[in-house]
Write an enzyme that holds these catalytic residues in place. Structure first.
Site, PDB file in Angstrom:
ATOM      1  N   SER A   1       0.861  -1.266  -0.430  1.00 15.22           N
ATOM      2  CA  SER A   1      -0.011  -0.229  -0.311  1.00 15.22           C
ATOM      3  C   SER A   1       0.656   0.762  -0.191  1.00 15.22           C
ATOM      4  O   SER A   1       2.146   1.458   0.624  1.00 15.22           O
ATOM      5  CB  SER A   1      -1.017   0.066   1.202  1.00 15.22           C
ATOM      6  OG  SER A   1      -1.326   1.459   1.696  1.00 15.22           O
TER       7      SER A   1
ATOM      8  N   TYR B   1      -2.580  -1.098  10.467  1.00 17.24           N
ATOM      9  CA  TYR B   1      -2.507  -1.386   8.732  1.00 17.24           C
ATOM     10  C   TYR B   1      -1.184  -0.229   7.873  1.00 17.24           C
ATOM     11  O   TYR B   1      -0.798  -1.512   7.287  1.00 17.24           O
ATOM     12  CB  TYR B   1      -4.008  -0.352   7.872  1.00 17.24           C
ATOM     13  CG  TYR B   1      -3.931  -0.880   6.677  1.00 17.24           C
ATOM     14  CD1 TYR B   1      -5.113  -1.672   5.961  1.00 17.24           C
ATOM     15  CD2 TYR B   1      -3.936   0.057   5.386  1.00 17.24           C
ATOM     16  CE1 TYR B   1      -4.623  -1.931   4.581  1.00 17.24           C
ATOM     17  CE2 TYR B   1      -3.494   0.018   4.156  1.00 17.24           C
ATOM     18  CZ  TYR B   1      -4.304  -0.878   3.778  1.00 17.24           C
ATOM     19  OH  TYR B   1      -4.709  -1.485   2.363  1.00 17.24           O
TER      20      TYR B   1
HETATM   21  N1  LIG Z   1      -8.298  -0.382  -1.844  1.00 22.98           N
HETATM   22  C1  LIG Z   1      -7.744  -0.053  -1.764  1.00 22.98           C
HETATM   23  O1  LIG Z   1      -7.439   1.816  -1.940  1.00 22.98           O
HETATM   24  C2  LIG Z   1      -6.611  -0.246  -1.565  1.00 22.98           C
HETATM   25  C3  LIG Z   1      -4.952   0.087  -1.344  1.00 22.98           C
HETATM   26  C4  LIG Z   1      -3.770  -0.547  -0.751  1.00 22.98           C
HETATM   27  C5  LIG Z   1      -4.244  -1.658  -0.383  1.00 22.98           C
HETATM   28  N2  LIG Z   1      -5.452  -2.606  -1.177  1.00 22.98           N
HETATM   29  C6  LIG Z   1      -5.212  -4.167  -0.865  1.00 22.98           C
HETATM   30  O2  LIG Z   1      -5.598  -4.375  -1.619  1.00 22.98           O
HETATM   31  C7  LIG Z   1      -6.793  -5.486  -1.080  1.00 22.98           C
HETATM   32  C8  LIG Z   1      -7.399  -6.071  -1.415  1.00 22.98           C
HETATM   33  O3  LIG Z   1      -8.505  -4.466  -1.685  1.00 22.98           O
HETATM   34  P1  LIG Z   1      -9.327  -4.561  -1.330  1.00 22.98           P
HETATM   35  O4  LIG Z   1      -9.827  -3.038  -1.732  1.00 22.98           O
HETATM   36  O5  LIG Z   1     -10.256  -5.618  -2.861  1.00 22.98           O
HETATM   37  O6  LIG Z   1     -10.998  -4.828  -0.550  1.00 22.98           O
HETATM   38  P2  LIG Z   1     -12.452  -6.046  -0.357  1.00 22.98           P
HETATM   39  O7  LIG Z   1     -13.030  -5.570  -1.383  1.00 22.98           O
HETATM   40  O8  LIG Z   1     -12.431  -5.648   1.206  1.00 22.98           O
HETATM   41  O9  LIG Z   1     -11.324  -7.132  -0.245  1.00 22.98           O
HETATM   42  C9  LIG Z   1     -10.503  -8.310   0.633  1.00 22.98           C
HETATM   43  C10 LIG Z   1     -11.223 -10.085   0.961  1.00 22.98           C
HETATM   44  O10 LIG Z   1     -10.421 -10.159   1.535  1.00 22.98           O
HETATM   45  C11 LIG Z   1     -12.165 -11.262   2.679  1.00 22.98           C
HETATM   46  N3  LIG Z   1     -10.711 -11.248   3.550  1.00 22.98           N
HETATM   47  C12 LIG Z   1     -10.763 -10.305   4.378  1.00 22.98           C
HETATM   48  N4  LIG Z   1     -10.318 -11.834   5.904  1.00 22.98           N
HETATM   49  C13 LIG Z   1     -10.312 -11.947   5.091  1.00 22.98           C
HETATM   50  C14 LIG Z   1      -9.820 -13.790   5.853  1.00 22.98           C
HETATM   51  N5  LIG Z   1      -8.967 -13.813   7.128  1.00 22.98           N
HETATM   52  N6  LIG Z   1      -9.435 -14.781   5.114  1.00 22.98           N
HETATM   53  C15 LIG Z   1      -9.918 -14.672   3.341  1.00 22.98           C
HETATM   54  N7  LIG Z   1     -10.480 -13.526   2.340  1.00 22.98           N
HETATM   55  C16 LIG Z   1     -10.520 -12.818   3.742  1.00 22.98           C
HETATM   56  C17 LIG Z   1     -12.712 -10.046   2.090  1.00 22.98           C
HETATM   57  O11 LIG Z   1     -14.299 -10.791   2.621  1.00 22.98           O
HETATM   58  P3  LIG Z   1     -14.897 -10.520   4.110  1.00 22.98           P
HETATM   59  O12 LIG Z   1     -15.490  -9.139   3.152  1.00 22.98           O
HETATM   60  O13 LIG Z   1     -15.526 -11.409   4.324  1.00 22.98           O
HETATM   61  O14 LIG Z   1     -14.208  -9.302   4.863  1.00 22.98           O
HETATM   62  C18 LIG Z   1     -13.074  -9.366   0.992  1.00 22.98           C
HETATM   63  O15 LIG Z   1     -13.016 -10.189   0.266  1.00 22.98           O
HETATM   64  C19 LIG Z   1      -5.969  -5.860   0.343  1.00 22.98           C
HETATM   65  O16 LIG Z   1      -4.598  -5.869   1.283  1.00 22.98           O
HETATM   66  C20 LIG Z   1      -5.625  -4.254   0.543  1.00 22.98           C
HETATM   67  O17 LIG Z   1      -5.584  -3.872   1.752  1.00 22.98           O
HETATM   68  C21 LIG Z   1      -6.428  -1.594  -1.089  1.00 22.98           C
END
Ligand SMILES: NC(=O)c1ccc[n+]([C@@H]2O[C@H](COP(=O)([O-])OP(=O)(O)OC[C@H]3O[C@@H](n4cnc5c(N)ncnc54)[C@H](OP(=O)(O)O)[C@@H]3O)[C@@H](O)[C@H]2O)c1
Length: 281
Positions: free
Chosen positions: A161, A174
Site C-alpha cells: 500500500s 494497517y
Molecule cells: N482499495 C484500496 O485503495 C487499496 C489500496 C492499497 C492496498 N489495498 C489492498 O488490496 C487488497 C484488496 O483490497 P480490496 O480493496 O479489494 O478490499 P476488499 O474488497 O475488502 O477485499 C478483501 C477481501 O478479502 C477478504 N477477507 C478478509 N479477511 C479474510 C480472511 N481472514 N480470509 C480470507 N479472506 C478474507 C474479504 O472478505 P470479507 O468481506 O468477508 O472481509 C474480501 O473479500 C487488500 O490487501 C488491501 O489492503 C487496497
C-alpha cells in the site's frame, strides 16, 4: 519481439492461480482478468457469497479461450483451513503456479479519529489488522509456496500500500502491516530464488487509492456519499486527480505474473496515479 510473441507472454492457459480475498473488489477483478487470459483460478475467500458474485461475472464472459474458476473456502489466518484449500486446489486444477495474496484491509476501530485516540485503541483491533494483512500474507505463502518450491517455478503477488513507505495519517496498524508486507516480499523473493529456484518470483503491488469496501468509511460520508476531507485531500495529492478503478491494476498485475517480467523479483510496484511521486507542491 513481435505482437504474436508479446501476446503469448500473456497467455496463461494451463496455469493455475489461487487468489486469497478473491471475492473482494481488487482480487475479484484480477480473477476475471486471469480467467480471461486462459488461467484456472481458485477464488479463496471466507465469504462464499462474495466469491459467487465473481464466478457469476466469469460465467457471463465470452467462453472462447478462457480458463476455469473454482470457489475454495479459506481463511488466511487459519493454517488448517488453508491446507484443506490447497488440497482442494490440487484436486481441482492438479497444481498451483501462482498465488495472489489479496485478502487484507483495515477496520474502523483501528483508525484514529475524534472518537478513537491512539492511546485508547484496543489490542484486539490492532491485532486484527496486523494479523489479517501480514500474517494473512505469510501463512498462504507458506502453504501454497510449498507447491511452487516443489515444482521449481511460479509467482507470488502481494498487496502492499501507499501507507507502507510513507506515513498516512490515521491508520497505524494497517501501515505497519503493509510495511511488513513490502519487507516480506523482498525477503521471500530472495529466499525462493536462492533456496528453491530462480524461476520462482515474488513481487507486490502498492495500489494508490481505490474506493472499495475496506476504505469507503474513510473516503466518503456514509449518509451523503460525498468525499470526506481525507478523500478530497487524496484527490488533491494524486496528480491524475481521481481514485483508481480496479481495471487500473490489471496491466501491472498481469505483467508481474507473466513471463514478460521473468527477470523481475522482489519489487513493490506503485499503481497510484502519481501519488507517490508528488511532493504536494
Ligand atoms: N482499495 C484500496 O485503495 C487499496 C489500496 C492499497 C492496498 N489495498 C489492498 O488490496 C487488497 C484488496 O483490497 P480490496 O480493496 O479489494 O478490499 P476488499 O474488497 O475488502 O477485499 C478483501 C477481501 O478479502 C477478504 N477477507 C478478509 N479477511 C479474510 C480472511 N481472514 N480470509 C480470507 N479472506 C478474507 C474479504 O472478505 P470479507 O468481506 O468477508 O472481509 C474480501 O473479500 C487488500 O490487501 C488491501 O489492503 C487496497
Amino acid at each position: 519481439m513481435d505482437l504474436n510473441e508479446l501476446t503469448r507472454l500473456y497467455d496463461f492457459t494451463g496455469r493455475a492461480f489461487v487468489i486469497t480475498g478473491g471475492g473482494g473488489v481488487l482480487g475479484g477483478e484480477l480473477a476475471c482478468a486471469l480467467v480471461g487470459c486462459g488461467a484456472d483460478v481458485a477464488i479463496l475467500d471466507r465469504d462464499p457469497a462474495l466469491a459467487e458474485k465473481v464466478t457469476h461475472r466469469i460465467e457471463m464472459m465470452d467462453k472462447a479461450g478462457i480458463g476455469r474458476a473454482a470457489i475454495v473456502y479459506g481463511d488466511v489466518l487459519d493454517r488448517e483451513k488453508l491446507e484443506q484449500a490447497a488440497e482442494a486446489v490440487q484436486s481441482e486444477f492438479g497444481g498451483v503456479y501462482g498465488l495472489i495474496n489479496a485478502a487484507g484491509g483495515n477496520r474502523p476501530r483501528a483508525t484514529t479519529g475524534t472518537d478513537n485516540s491512539l492511546f485508547a485503541m484496543a489490542d484486539e483491533d490492532i491485532r486484527a489488522v496486523l494479523e489479517l494483512n501480514l500474517l494473512g500474507t505469510i501463512l498462504p505463502s507458506q502453504v501454497f509456496g510449498r507447491a511452487l518450491a516443489r515444482s521449481g517455478e511460479g509467482v507470488i503477488l502481494n498487496f502492499s500500500s501507499m501507507s507502507a513507505s510513507r506515513a498516512l495519517t490515521r491508520v497505524p496498524a494497517y501501515s505497519a502491516a503493509k510495511a511488513g508486507i513490502s519487507n516480506f516480499t523482498q525477503w521471500l523473493a530472495v529466499h525462493m530464488a536462492q533456496e528453491y529456484s530462480p524461476r520462482i518470483r515474488v513481487n507486490a503491488l502498492a495500489p494508490g487509492f481505490f474506493l472499495t469496501e475496506q476504505n469507503r468509511f474513510l473516503l466518503t460520508d456514509a449518509t451523503t456519499g460525498d468525499l470526506t476531507a481525507r478523500g478530497r485531500s487524496i484527490i488533491e495529492h494524486t496528480p491524475m486527480a481521481r481514485f483508481g478503478v480496479p481495471e487500473d491494476l490489471l496491466g501491472a498485475a498481469l505483467w508481474l505474473l507473466s513471463p514478460a517480467a521473468a527477470f523481475v523479483t522482489g519489487i513493490v510496484l506503485p499503481v497510484d496515479g502519481g501519488f507517490s511521486a508528488y511532493s504536494g507542491v
